[in-house]
Design an enzyme around this catalytic site. Structure first.
Site, short mmCIF file in Angstrom:
data_model
loop_
_atom_site.label_atom_id
_atom_site.label_comp_id
_atom_site.label_asym_id
_atom_site.label_seq_id
_atom_site.Cartn_x
_atom_site.Cartn_y
_atom_site.Cartn_z
N PHE A 149 33.66 -15.61 -20.39
CA PHE A 149 32.61 -14.72 -20.92
C PHE A 149 32.38 -13.48 -20.08
CE2 PHE A 149 30.01 -16.94 -17.74
CZ PHE A 149 29.25 -15.89 -17.25
N GLU A 176 33.54 -17.89 -26.72
CA GLU A 176 32.58 -18.01 -27.83
C GLU A 176 31.20 -17.46 -27.44
OE1 GLU A 176 33.95 -20.28 -26.04
OE2 GLU A 176 32.66 -22.02 -25.66
N CYS A 281 34.23 -13.02 -10.73
CA CYS A 281 35.04 -13.97 -9.95
C CYS A 281 35.45 -13.41 -8.58
CB CYS A 281 36.30 -14.35 -10.73
SG CYS A 281 37.34 -12.92 -10.99
N GLU A 382 30.66 -23.20 -7.08
CA GLU A 382 30.52 -21.79 -7.50
C GLU A 382 29.15 -21.65 -8.18
OE1 GLU A 382 33.14 -20.68 -10.77
OE2 GLU A 382 33.21 -18.64 -9.99
#
Ligand code: NAD
Length: 489
Positions: A149, A176, A281, A382
């Site tokens: 996303f 999605e 990231c 994370e």
């Protein structure tokens, strides 16, 4: 309410799925579209159309194939503002961050336009008398990507421009959570007039991913997302005989030496941790202050975090946008609470703060925690939110030992004015993207997007020459032409 369709074989068509979910604007809470959760039938249809298109696309001269990419670049640039607005409304990031995504997507198209040179083979004449040997590169067939996303625009562009320039045909499966951005890009790309079936869009979630991973006609899969799903995609895809490159999660360290420049270092740290609300990231997550750096930087860093303006991304004053979903926001808040209850010190607590006028949005303000216990989630997993762990160590060796003990290896950064310290860091640290006085070490499109340990499964990375190797197979030809035959001519 806009219902999103798939784009298959050059047509906009309904998914066969009877399950749809609402897509919410994370900045306001408003429902903006409905997306199908996908079905095996949709992938069968797309893979069939892409396989049919491959038969002529692979033999279309590479120079002709890249003309479509030149047009694609123009379409993206002409519509950059429109794409960025949709991206911000869907992902919650700031408008400036969305515009930067379009720029990075275009960079990948530009590099892929160099495929005619990058695909060139190797040739050895007279390996024996009258015998030549050479390597040619040919496309694989149908390839697909499965995207996360957090970069709704750019991530498919790490892969498909290279794939189609090399002569493959392609299926993009967006997240999605942010399906509308890629839908809009595909609407715009119709202007490029690619032959039907060369580039397809299929919406969906797990069922669609599983259909991609098991479809015998799909030869290569590129995945970007969390480590848990990356590991699954890599093992299921390779088990089904596919080439797979799977980029996973991260928990990136950023080391500050006492000799680092205070002003720029502090500003860059805050940008790295809080850009995209930490949902990046390559964002720094654990900031490690070495020795005297603790006294020099701790207060400055907290002040820089405090000064970030958090607001709806469409507001031009916003320096930090929203968290993707209410579920993600709750999860991040729980991680902060667990660390606090185990003894961590909250130097800045961004929970339960109002963002005026956007009460329906998912906001957490910049948060700074120190003394995070090693056994807490905040230390081990994370977080993917605007949360900085501040850690203090005595030496650079201690910092490197800590970093190399971690499970992830996406990025690691150091801030210093010492060449030897920087050299030691880049040489010894086990991470795939290294920043030296850089807070977000995002590689340009002509370099591979690296990643080590549990941040990457596979061998060839996205972007650059790696993409050309991933999307082609080599064929080695040995041929003999005796002198006595050629003399006849
Ligand atoms: P995610 O793993 O939840 O989803 C990624 C994709 O996988 C989506 O398209 C989703 O539909 C699909 N998916 C989700 N669960 C699945 C399942 N159980 N089985 C099959 N498919 C499934 O990731 P996300 O939350 O969308 O994105 C955030 C993650 O992506 C973070 O961990 C972030 O670090 C990572 N990321 C990594 C990089 C990188 O370059 N290494 C870049 C961007 C994002």
């Amino acid at each position: 309410m806009k219902k999103l369709n798939n784009y298959i074989g050059g047509q906009w068509i309904d998914s066969k799925s009877d399950q749809y979910i609402d897509v919410e604007n994370p900045g306001t809470g408003e429902v903006i579209s409905r997306v199908p959760l996908g079905s095996k039938y949709d992938i069968d249809l797309a893979a069939g159309k892409a396989a049919a298109a491959f038969e002529t696309w692979k033999d279309t001269p590479v120079e002709k194939r890249i003309q479509y990419l030149f047009r694609m670049k123009a379409v993206l640039e002409e519509n950059a503002d429109n794409i960025a607005e949709i991206c911000t409304q869907e992902s919650g990031k700031t408008l400036a961050e969305s515009k930067a995504e379009v720029v990075r997507a275009v960079e990948n198209i530009e590099v892929a336009c160099g495929i005619p040179t990058m695909m060139q083979g190797e040739f050895s004449e007279d390996i024996s008398e009258g015998i030549d040997e050479f390597v040619i590169r040919q496309p694989l067939g149908v390839a697909a990507c499965i995207a996360p996303f957090n970069f709704p625009v750019i991530i498919p562009f790490w892969f498909f421009p290279y794939a189609i320039a090399c002569g493959n045909t392609y299926i993009v499966k967006p997240s999605e959570k942010v399906p509308g951005t890629m839908t809009r890009i595909f609407e715009l790309l119709e202007e490029v007039n690619l032959p039907e079936g060369v580039l397809n869009l299929v919406h969906g979630a797990k069922e669609t991913v599983d259909a991609i991973l098991t479809h015998p006609g799909i030869k290569a899969v590129s995945f970007v997302g969390s480590t848990k799903v990356a590991r699954y995609v890599y093992s299921k895809g390779t088990e089904n005989g596919k080439r797979v490159q799977a980029q996973g999660g991260a928990k990136n360290p950023l080391v500050v030496m006492a000799d680092a420049d205070p002003e720029t270092t502090t500003r860059i740290i805050a940008d790295s941790v809080y850009g995209c609300a930490g949902q990046r990231c390559l964002a720094a997550s654990t900031v490690i202050l070495v020795g005297e750096a603790k006294q020099k930087f701790k207060d400055r860093i907290v002040e820089a975090a405090k000064s970030k303006t958090t607001c709806y991304g469409m507001d031009e004053t916003s320096q930090m946008g929203a968290i993707i979903t209410k579920g993600s926001k709750n999860r991040i808040e729980e991680i902060i609470e667990e660390a606090r209850s185990k003894g961590a010190n909250l130097l800045l607590d961004g929970r339960n703060k109002n963002v005026g006028g956007f009460e329906g949005g998912n906001y957490i303000l910049p948060t700074v925690i120190e003394n995070v216990p090693d056994d807490s989630e905040a230390a081990t997993t994370e977080i993917f939110g605007p949360v900085m762990n501040l850690k203090y160590v005595d030496t650079l060796d201690d910092a490197i030992e800590f970093i190399n003990g971690g499970r992830y290896g996406n990025a690691a950064c150091i801030f210093t004015t010492s060449g030897p310290a920087a050299r030691k860091f880049r040489h010894e640290v086990t991470a795939g993207n290294i920043g030296i006085n850089i807070g977000v070490p995002a590689p340009m499109a002509f370099f591979p997007f690296s990643g080590w340990k549990e941040s990457f499964f596979g061998d060839l990375h996205g972007q650059s020459k790696h993409a050309v190797e991933f999307f082609t197979q080599t064929k080695v030809v040995i041929e003999r032409w005796h002198d006595e035959w050629t003399r006849k001519f």
